[in-house]
Write a protein that holds these residues in place. Structure first.
Motif, PDB file in Angstrom:
ATOM      1  N   GLN A 283      46.589  48.920  37.608  1.00  0.00           N
ATOM      2  CA  GLN A 283      46.719  49.873  38.846  1.00  0.00           C
ATOM      3  C   GLN A 283      45.394  50.069  39.216  1.00  0.00           C
ATOM      4  O   GLN A 283      45.047  50.265  40.551  1.00  0.00           O
ATOM      5  CB  GLN A 283      47.601  50.975  38.618  1.00  0.00           C
ATOM      6  CG  GLN A 283      47.520  51.967  39.852  1.00  0.00           C
ATOM      7  CD  GLN A 283      48.759  51.431  40.881  1.00  0.00           C
ATOM      8  OE1 GLN A 283      49.244  50.293  40.838  1.00  0.00           O
ATOM      9  NE2 GLN A 283      49.457  52.252  41.631  1.00  0.00           N
ATOM     10  N   THR A 284      44.425  50.403  38.278  1.00  0.00           N
ATOM     11  CA  THR A 284      42.996  50.529  38.626  1.00  0.00           C
ATOM     12  C   THR A 284      42.220  49.337  39.092  1.00  0.00           C
ATOM     13  O   THR A 284      41.690  49.726  40.187  1.00  0.00           O
ATOM     14  CB  THR A 284      42.414  50.820  37.314  1.00  0.00           C
ATOM     15  OG1 THR A 284      43.159  52.077  36.637  1.00  0.00           O
ATOM     16  CG2 THR A 284      40.878  51.318  37.634  1.00  0.00           C
ATOM     17  N   ALA A 285      42.309  48.122  38.575  1.00  0.00           N
ATOM     18  CA  ALA A 285      41.767  47.066  39.309  1.00  0.00           C
ATOM     19  C   ALA A 285      42.350  46.809  40.683  1.00  0.00           C
ATOM     20  O   ALA A 285      41.609  46.659  41.478  1.00  0.00           O
ATOM     21  CB  ALA A 285      42.126  45.926  38.312  1.00  0.00           C
ATOM     22  N   TYR A 286      43.662  47.073  40.844  1.00  0.00           N
ATOM     23  CA  TYR A 286      44.112  46.896  42.109  1.00  0.00           C
ATOM     24  C   TYR A 286      43.607  47.983  43.229  1.00  0.00           C
ATOM     25  O   TYR A 286      43.335  47.567  44.394  1.00  0.00           O
ATOM     26  CB  TYR A 286      45.870  46.925  42.004  1.00  0.00           C
ATOM     27  CG  TYR A 286      46.556  46.803  43.359  1.00  0.00           C
ATOM     28  CD1 TYR A 286      46.602  45.814  44.177  1.00  0.00           C
ATOM     29  CD2 TYR A 286      47.194  47.914  43.869  1.00  0.00           C
ATOM     30  CE1 TYR A 286      47.153  45.691  45.365  1.00  0.00           C
ATOM     31  CE2 TYR A 286      47.835  48.034  45.062  1.00  0.00           C
ATOM     32  CZ  TYR A 286      47.776  46.572  45.936  1.00  0.00           C
ATOM     33  OH  TYR A 286      48.477  46.693  46.952  1.00  0.00           O
ATOM     34  N   HIS A 287      43.429  49.089  42.815  1.00  0.00           N
ATOM     35  CA  HIS A 287      43.001  50.220  43.747  1.00  0.00           C
ATOM     36  C   HIS A 287      41.497  49.933  44.127  1.00  0.00           C
ATOM     37  O   HIS A 287      41.131  50.324  44.834  1.00  0.00           O
ATOM     38  CB  HIS A 287      43.005  51.671  43.128  1.00  0.00           C
ATOM     39  CG  HIS A 287      44.346  52.244  43.047  1.00  0.00           C
ATOM     40  ND1 HIS A 287      44.676  53.509  43.016  1.00  0.00           N
ATOM     41  CD2 HIS A 287      45.606  51.708  43.470  1.00  0.00           C
ATOM     42  CE1 HIS A 287      45.997  53.781  43.200  1.00  0.00           C
ATOM     43  NE2 HIS A 287      46.768  52.377  43.413  1.00  0.00           N
ATOM     44  N   LEU A 288      40.752  49.330  43.011  1.00  0.00           N
ATOM     45  CA  LEU A 288      39.301  48.968  43.200  1.00  0.00           C
ATOM     46  C   LEU A 288      39.324  47.734  43.966  1.00  0.00           C
ATOM     47  O   LEU A 288      38.135  47.075  44.154  1.00  0.00           O
ATOM     48  CB  LEU A 288      38.711  48.886  41.876  1.00  0.00           C
ATOM     49  CG  LEU A 288      38.617  50.304  41.026  1.00  0.00           C
ATOM     50  CD1 LEU A 288      38.005  49.981  39.628  1.00  0.00           C
ATOM     51  CD2 LEU A 288      38.076  51.129  42.038  1.00  0.00           C
ATOM     52  N   GLY A 289      40.427  47.102  44.614  1.00  0.00           N
ATOM     53  CA  GLY A 289      40.117  45.885  45.399  1.00  0.00           C
ATOM     54  C   GLY A 289      40.364  44.439  44.630  1.00  0.00           C
ATOM     55  O   GLY A 289      40.162  43.578  45.276  1.00  0.00           O
ATOM     56  N   LEU A 290      40.897  44.354  43.535  1.00  0.00           N
ATOM     57  CA  LEU A 290      40.769  43.157  42.734  1.00  0.00           C
ATOM     58  C   LEU A 290      42.587  42.644  42.898  1.00  0.00           C
ATOM     59  O   LEU A 290      43.459  43.706  42.841  1.00  0.00           O
ATOM     60  CB  LEU A 290      40.570  43.177  41.367  1.00  0.00           C
ATOM     61  CG  LEU A 290      39.221  43.291  41.082  1.00  0.00           C
ATOM     62  CD1 LEU A 290      38.725  43.225  39.640  1.00  0.00           C
ATOM     63  CD2 LEU A 290      38.331  42.037  41.761  1.00  0.00           C
ATOM     64  N   THR A 291      42.768  41.560  43.112  1.00  0.00           N
ATOM     65  CA  THR A 291      44.258  41.194  42.880  1.00  0.00           C
ATOM     66  C   THR A 291      44.760  41.116  41.327  1.00  0.00           C
ATOM     67  O   THR A 291      43.728  40.809  40.590  1.00  0.00           O
ATOM     68  CB  THR A 291      44.571  39.630  43.382  1.00  0.00           C
ATOM     69  OG1 THR A 291      43.683  38.732  42.685  1.00  0.00           O
ATOM     70  CG2 THR A 291      44.427  39.643  44.782  1.00  0.00           C
ATOM     71  N   ALA A 292      45.754  41.886  41.027  1.00  0.00           N
ATOM     72  CA  ALA A 292      45.962  41.956  39.401  1.00  0.00           C
ATOM     73  C   ALA A 292      47.214  41.637  39.129  1.00  0.00           C
ATOM     74  O   ALA A 292      48.182  41.667  40.031  1.00  0.00           O
ATOM     75  CB  ALA A 292      45.903  43.681  39.427  1.00  0.00           C
ATOM     76  N   ALA A 293      47.472  41.327  37.780  1.00  0.00           N
ATOM     77  CA  ALA A 293      48.767  40.829  37.276  1.00  0.00           C
ATOM     78  C   ALA A 293      48.773  41.211  35.897  1.00  0.00           C
ATOM     79  O   ALA A 293      47.817  41.608  35.126  1.00  0.00           O
ATOM     80  CB  ALA A 293      48.708  39.492  37.389  1.00  0.00           C
ATOM     81  N   ILE A 294      50.249  41.489  35.325  1.00  0.00           N
ATOM     82  CA  ILE A 294      50.514  42.103  34.210  1.00  0.00           C
ATOM     83  C   ILE A 294      51.609  41.063  33.643  1.00  0.00           C
ATOM     84  O   ILE A 294      52.228  40.564  34.243  1.00  0.00           O
ATOM     85  CB  ILE A 294      51.296  43.287  34.207  1.00  0.00           C
ATOM     86  CG1 ILE A 294      50.277  44.623  34.656  1.00  0.00           C
ATOM     87  CG2 ILE A 294      51.645  43.786  32.843  1.00  0.00           C
ATOM     88  CD1 ILE A 294      51.013  45.830  35.081  1.00  0.00           C
ATOM     89  N   VAL A 295      50.901  40.759  32.234  1.00  0.00           N
ATOM     90  CA  VAL A 295      52.252  39.905  31.505  1.00  0.00           C
ATOM     91  C   VAL A 295      52.557  40.704  30.537  1.00  0.00           C
ATOM     92  O   VAL A 295      51.808  41.253  29.577  1.00  0.00           O
ATOM     93  CB  VAL A 295      51.330  38.844  30.801  1.00  0.00           C
ATOM     94  CG1 VAL A 295      52.437  38.077  29.805  1.00  0.00           C
ATOM     95  CG2 VAL A 295      50.859  37.710  31.969  1.00  0.00           C
ATOM     96  N   THR A 296      53.889  41.064  30.205  1.00  0.00           N
ATOM     97  CA  THR A 296      54.554  41.785  29.367  1.00  0.00           C
ATOM     98  C   THR A 296      56.062  41.425  29.113  1.00  0.00           C
ATOM     99  O   THR A 296      56.549  40.268  29.447  1.00  0.00           O
ATOM    100  CB  THR A 296      54.350  43.378  30.026  1.00  0.00           C
ATOM    101  OG1 THR A 296      54.800  44.457  28.893  1.00  0.00           O
ATOM    102  CG2 THR A 296      55.332  43.359  31.074  1.00  0.00           C
ATOM    103  N   CYS A 297      56.689  42.289  28.408  1.00  0.00           N
ATOM    104  CA  CYS A 297      58.060  42.379  28.172  1.00  0.00           C
ATOM    105  C   CYS A 297      58.586  43.525  28.125  1.00  0.00           C
ATOM    106  O   CYS A 297      58.169  44.627  27.989  1.00  0.00           O
ATOM    107  CB  CYS A 297      58.326  41.614  26.663  1.00  0.00           C
ATOM    108  SG  CYS A 297      57.567  42.407  25.258  1.00  0.00           S
TER     109      CYS A 297
END
Length: 288
Positions: free
Chosen positions: A34-48
């Motif tokens: 969420q922080t990276a996204y707010h700072l202008g980067l496209t962001a992704a999570i890999v999780t379960c």
């Protein structure tokens, strides 16, 4: 079509159980993406995640790409406080994550990869085998490697056994100074000594210290940066916000000292509202 991420983070999303039995979404990956996204980067999570959490994540984290492996139970924590002391419990743990869980195209396009384990779900072998691309920043927050738990789920500290083998595979290690105090008998100087030793194995190491700021370690040399004042409402996730802000600024400007100062500022803003609501947007930081 899922946008290819510039910022990729890998680790468990958590259920953080509240006193009334409800839960909030937590985990390094949640706050960092969420922080990276707010700072202008496209962001992704890999999780379960379990079905309920998997359904909540797209709404809670709009704009962030998600690769979710299904599981019956998400990693679940609860904190119990008595006489000012916190006891943490791990009530459920999702399965380990592997390289096969990460879309290959995400590995190829991400400029920043942050490994954020919560409960030993990422192996050292997995990270050492990660296909690093030219110019990629490979980072980790080791909190999940510094935890163990007993049959009741009670969490206690455990020394990171694979540190010396894994650190040379990373570009950046970011952790809380307090995470190391149990292994130094509460002695801050002894904890600093361990951080200095680790900094000889990884190019950049940053230790956060709450209202005291953060310390940058480079090849055994220490430089301290003061925190920014804040009206604290909820400190949850501040270290993860710091990590993502540091990596984002470092990727853009290539100055570790400036990146620490920037991350201190972003983390201070983040604790002035509950949960992820406090994470500032890039527009709020234009005058920094």
């Amino acid at each position: 079509m899922i946008q290819q991420p510039e910022f990729l983070t890998v680790g468990h999303v958590a259920r953080d159980v509240q006193d009334d039995g409800s839960f909030t979404l937590g985990g390094t990956v949640t706050f960092a993406a969420q922080t990276a996204y707010h700072l202008g980067l496209t962001a992704a999570i890999v999780t379960c995640a379990d079905p309920e959490v998997a359904q909540l994540l797209p709404e809670a984290l709009p704009g962030i790409a998600l690769q979710i492996s299904p599981t019956e139970q998400s990693t679940t924590f609860a904190n119990h406080y008595q006489d000012g002391f916190r006891t943490q419990y791990l009530y459920a743990r999702a399965p380990d994550l592997s390289l096969q869980d990460i879309p290959s195209t995400w590995c190829e396009c991400a400029r920043i990869v942050l490994f954020g384990p919560l409960a030993q779900e990422l192996s050292s072998d997995m990270i050492k085998q990660f296909a690093r691309q030219p110019g990629m920043l490979l980072a980790a927050t080791p909190q999940g490697w510094l935890r163990q738990w007993d049959a009741t789920g009670r969490v206690s500290p455990v020394l990171w056994q694979d540190a010396e083998q894994l650190l040379p595979a990373l570009d950046v290690l970011i952790l809380s100074h307090d995470d190391l105090l149990p292994f130094a008998d509460g002695n801050r100087a002894a904890a600093d000594k361990l951080l200095v030793d680790w900094s000889l194995l990884v190019p950049l190491l940053v230790a956060t210290d709450g209202r005291h700021g953060a310390t940058l370690f480079q090849h055994g040399q220490m430089r301290h940066f003061s925190a920014y004042p804040a009206q604290e409402v909820d400190p949850t996730g501040a270290g993860d916000v710091f990590a993502a802000a540091f990596l984002t600024h470092l990727d853009r400007h290539h100055d570790p000292a400036q990146a620490v100062d920037f991350a201190n500022y972003v983390a201070a803003l983040s604790i002035e509202k509950p949960g992820i609501l406090g994470i500032p947007h890039r527009s709020q930081l234009k005058d920094f």
